[in-house]
Design an enzyme around this catalytic site. Structure first.
Site, PDB file in Angstrom:
ATOM      1  N   HIS A  72      80.364  28.370  81.632  1.00  0.00           N
ATOM      2  CA  HIS A  72      81.150  27.593  82.585  1.00  0.00           C
ATOM      3  C   HIS A  72      81.864  26.443  81.933  1.00  0.00           C
ATOM      4  O   HIS A  72      81.282  25.674  81.214  1.00  0.00           O
ATOM      5  CB  HIS A  72      80.279  27.118  83.766  1.00  0.00           C
ATOM      6  CG  HIS A  72      80.452  28.103  84.845  1.00  0.00           C
ATOM      7  ND1 HIS A  72      81.263  27.865  85.893  1.00  0.00           N
ATOM      8  CD2 HIS A  72      80.023  29.375  84.935  1.00  0.00           C
ATOM      9  CE1 HIS A  72      81.296  28.968  86.620  1.00  0.00           C
ATOM     10  NE2 HIS A  72      80.551  29.886  86.060  1.00  0.00           N
ATOM     11  N   TYR A 199      81.136  20.771  93.855  1.00  0.00           N
ATOM     12  CA  TYR A 199      80.393  19.688  94.500  1.00  0.00           C
ATOM     13  C   TYR A 199      81.285  19.101  95.592  1.00  0.00           C
ATOM     14  O   TYR A 199      82.456  18.803  95.318  1.00  0.00           O
ATOM     15  CB  TYR A 199      80.091  18.558  93.518  1.00  0.00           C
ATOM     16  CG  TYR A 199      79.094  18.912  92.441  1.00  0.00           C
ATOM     17  CD1 TYR A 199      77.728  18.798  92.665  1.00  0.00           C
ATOM     18  CD2 TYR A 199      79.516  19.344  91.183  1.00  0.00           C
ATOM     19  CE1 TYR A 199      76.806  19.100  91.670  1.00  0.00           C
ATOM     20  CE2 TYR A 199      78.593  19.652  90.181  1.00  0.00           C
ATOM     21  CZ  TYR A 199      77.242  19.529  90.433  1.00  0.00           C
ATOM     22  OH  TYR A 199      76.333  19.828  89.449  1.00  0.00           O
ATOM     23  N   PRO A 291      68.250  16.458  92.083  1.00  0.00           N
ATOM     24  CA  PRO A 291      68.837  17.652  91.464  1.00  0.00           C
ATOM     25  C   PRO A 291      70.353  17.601  91.222  1.00  0.00           C
ATOM     26  O   PRO A 291      70.870  18.439  90.491  1.00  0.00           O
ATOM     27  CB  PRO A 291      68.496  18.769  92.455  1.00  0.00           C
ATOM     28  CG  PRO A 291      68.262  18.074  93.758  1.00  0.00           C
ATOM     29  CD  PRO A 291      67.725  16.724  93.424  1.00  0.00           C
ATOM     30  N   LYS A 295      69.987  18.025  85.894  1.00  0.00           N
ATOM     31  CA  LYS A 295      69.519  17.494  84.606  1.00  0.00           C
ATOM     32  C   LYS A 295      68.033  17.719  84.330  1.00  0.00           C
ATOM     33  O   LYS A 295      67.582  17.525  83.189  1.00  0.00           O
ATOM     34  CB  LYS A 295      69.806  15.989  84.541  1.00  0.00           C
ATOM     35  CG  LYS A 295      71.289  15.662  84.458  1.00  0.00           C
ATOM     36  CD  LYS A 295      71.857  16.195  83.170  1.00  0.00           C
ATOM     37  CE  LYS A 295      73.354  16.041  83.064  1.00  0.00           C
ATOM     38  NZ  LYS A 295      73.958  17.092  82.236  1.00  0.00           N
ATOM     39  N   TYR A 380      77.935  15.171  81.953  1.00  0.00           N
ATOM     40  CA  TYR A 380      77.586  16.444  82.587  1.00  0.00           C
ATOM     41  C   TYR A 380      77.224  17.502  81.539  1.00  0.00           C
ATOM     42  O   TYR A 380      76.225  18.211  81.689  1.00  0.00           O
ATOM     43  CB  TYR A 380      78.736  16.927  83.487  1.00  0.00           C
ATOM     44  CG  TYR A 380      78.305  17.975  84.486  1.00  0.00           C
ATOM     45  CD1 TYR A 380      77.996  17.633  85.807  1.00  0.00           C
ATOM     46  CD2 TYR A 380      78.166  19.310  84.116  1.00  0.00           C
ATOM     47  CE1 TYR A 380      77.573  18.583  86.716  1.00  0.00           C
ATOM     48  CE2 TYR A 380      77.743  20.268  85.012  1.00  0.00           C
ATOM     49  CZ  TYR A 380      77.455  19.906  86.314  1.00  0.00           C
ATOM     50  OH  TYR A 380      77.035  20.849  87.210  1.00  0.00           O
TER      51      TYR A 380
HETATM   52  C1  PHB Z   1      71.926  25.186  90.698  1.00  0.00           C
HETATM   53  O1  PHB Z   1      72.638  26.125  90.304  1.00  0.00           O
HETATM   54  O2  PHB Z   1      70.799  25.385  91.174  1.00  0.00           O
HETATM   55  C2  PHB Z   1      72.456  23.807  90.580  1.00  0.00           C
HETATM   56  C3  PHB Z   1      73.733  23.596  90.089  1.00  0.00           C
HETATM   57  C4  PHB Z   1      74.229  22.316  89.971  1.00  0.00           C
HETATM   58  C5  PHB Z   1      73.440  21.242  90.363  1.00  0.00           C
HETATM   59  C6  PHB Z   1      72.161  21.444  90.845  1.00  0.00           C
HETATM   60  C7  PHB Z   1      71.653  22.734  90.959  1.00  0.00           C
HETATM   61  O3  PHB Z   1      73.937  19.995  90.259  1.00  0.00           O
END
Ligand code: PHB
Ligand code: APR
Length: 386
Positions: A72, A199, A291, A295, A380
């Protein structure tokens, strides 16, 4: 029984440490409370920083990750009903890999078992002793037999609810904590994902679109910490995800059968120091992040370093002495970033209209300024591991 490093817990931290030690000829025994099938199937996060993927490969457990992991190169931020892309490749030259934590755990267990190295499942009554002496030991029950494992060091990799952190005498650890007034309702759906991680900050709350494979989507919605799942029939979940994650004129999410639903609480937590005598904590046993930003597993992997190898193979205790401070330096930077992402993207019931406008302005700054985007991207994709 005797070994050099007794590792408590077979999560990413304990299993990675076991491999790193094995590669350098340091002995270890891993003790895990759950069954193999439980830990191989527990659905958790799934975004690997560039260097987490590199470490898994370096310890010889990266073959399936290289085949099945999804590379990604950026994320989308959706707010004020507009979508903005942050291009990690262009900003940092690094990419992320999407691969479920339980797949990492499966691969690390497979290499350990194939090498015939000791990994005991379903151990009970684990107790640590002699931590402040040169002869620490771990007592436990396995297959109804009480056993004592003598060792030189104990690695506490048993997660947030484990027994290692509480084995440190009261008053010696400083606890830093922040609890958030919301949680995530997470689903795993049998539906082809959109291209990227998205997001969203929306008037109704946070939402996240992530993925696990070309046919499995992972999605989350902000909800109350005590949210009853009965209030979220599938149709309401999809309705709310579409509302929060899509923008006018943009594509809609693909919907499909929901395979799993759960509520994840949100907490920031750190203990200092991450060591007491011959016990060294790593991963969630010492710190957890909310979450947002994914991280947790990455910081657990970043804690795993060569301090024990330096001791056994070079006779130097310097890296063990600086273990806690070296880990904490990165831990706090990761805490800061996870809290910032969480605060920016969620609706906080105590925010004033002024706070709300400032959060929107900060998101706009991150998404549209070259300096803002570079800062976001650097954090990130993952800060350097000391
Ligand atoms: C996930 O794919 O579970 C996931 C992805 C991004 C995040 C948190 C969890 O910020
Ligand atoms: N004895 C033996 N094993 C134990 C005990 C105990 N008393 N208590 C807990 N365990 C085991 C758990 O069953 C679990 O398999 O320790 C393991 C800890 O693993 P994780 O919780 O995955 O922790 P860690 O390896 O630090 O990885 C952190 O996990 O929670 C996620 O988001 C977090 O991605 C991050 C990652």
């Amino acid at each position: 029984m005797r070994t050099q490093v007794a590792i408590i817990g077979a999560g990413p931290a304990g299993l990675l440490l076991g491999q790193l030690l094995a590669q350098s000829g340091v002995q270890s025994v891993i003790l895990e409370a759950r069954t193999r099938s439980y830990i191989e199937n527990r659905v958790r996060a799934g975004v690997l920083e560039h260097q987490t993927a590199a470490v898994i490969e370096a310890v010889g457990a990266g073959a399936r990750l290289a085949r099945e992991g999804l590379r990604h190169h950026g994320v989308e931020l959706v707010f004020s009903h507009q979508a903005h892309r942050i291009d990690f490749d262009a900003l940092t030259g690094k990419a992320m890999t999407i691969y479920g934590q339980q797949e990492v755990v499966k691969d690390l267990i497979a290499v350990r078992v194939a090498a015939g190295l000791p990994l005991l499942f379903e151990v009970a009554d684990v107790k640590l002793g002699g931590l402040d002496s040169d002869f620490p030991q771990v007592s436990f029950t396995h297959e109804s037999v009480e056993q004592i494992l003598e060792c030189d060091f104990i690695a506490g990799c048993d997660g947030f609810h484990g027994i290692c952190r509480p084995s440190i005498p009261a008053g010696l650890l400083r606890v830093f904590e922040r609890v958030y007034p919301y949680a995530w309702l997470g689903i795993l759906a049998e539906a082809p994902p959109m291209g990227e991680i998205i997001y969203a900050r929306h008037e109704n709350g946070f939402a996240l679109h992530s993925l696990r494979s070309p046919t499995i989507t992972r999605l989350y919605l902000q909800c109350a910490p005590d949210e009853p799942l009965e209030r979220w029939p599938d149709a309401r979940i999809w309705d709310e995800l579409q509302r929060r994650l899509t923008v006018p004129g943009g594509p809609r999410l693909n919907e499909g059968p929901i395979l799993q639903k759960s509520v994840t609480p949100m907490r920031s937590f750190v203990v200092e120091p991450m060591q007491y005598g011959r016990l060294f904590l790593a991963g969630d046993s010492a710190h957890i992040v909310p979450p947002t930003g994914a991280k947790g597993m990455n910081q657990a992997a970043a804690d795993v370093n060569r301090a024990f190898v330096e001791f056994f193979k070079r006779g130097s205790a310097a890296a063990l002495r600086s273990y806690s401070s070296a880990c904490l330096d990165r831990v706090w930077k990761v805490q800061r970033f996870s809290r910032m992402m969480t605060d920016l993207l969620h609706l906080n019931p105590t925010d004033s209209p002024f706070d709300t406008r400032c959060r929107e302005a900060e998101l706009a700054y991150l998404a549209t300024s070259a300096a803002g985007a570079a800062t976001f991207a650097e954090n990130y994709v993952g800060l350097p591991v000391p």
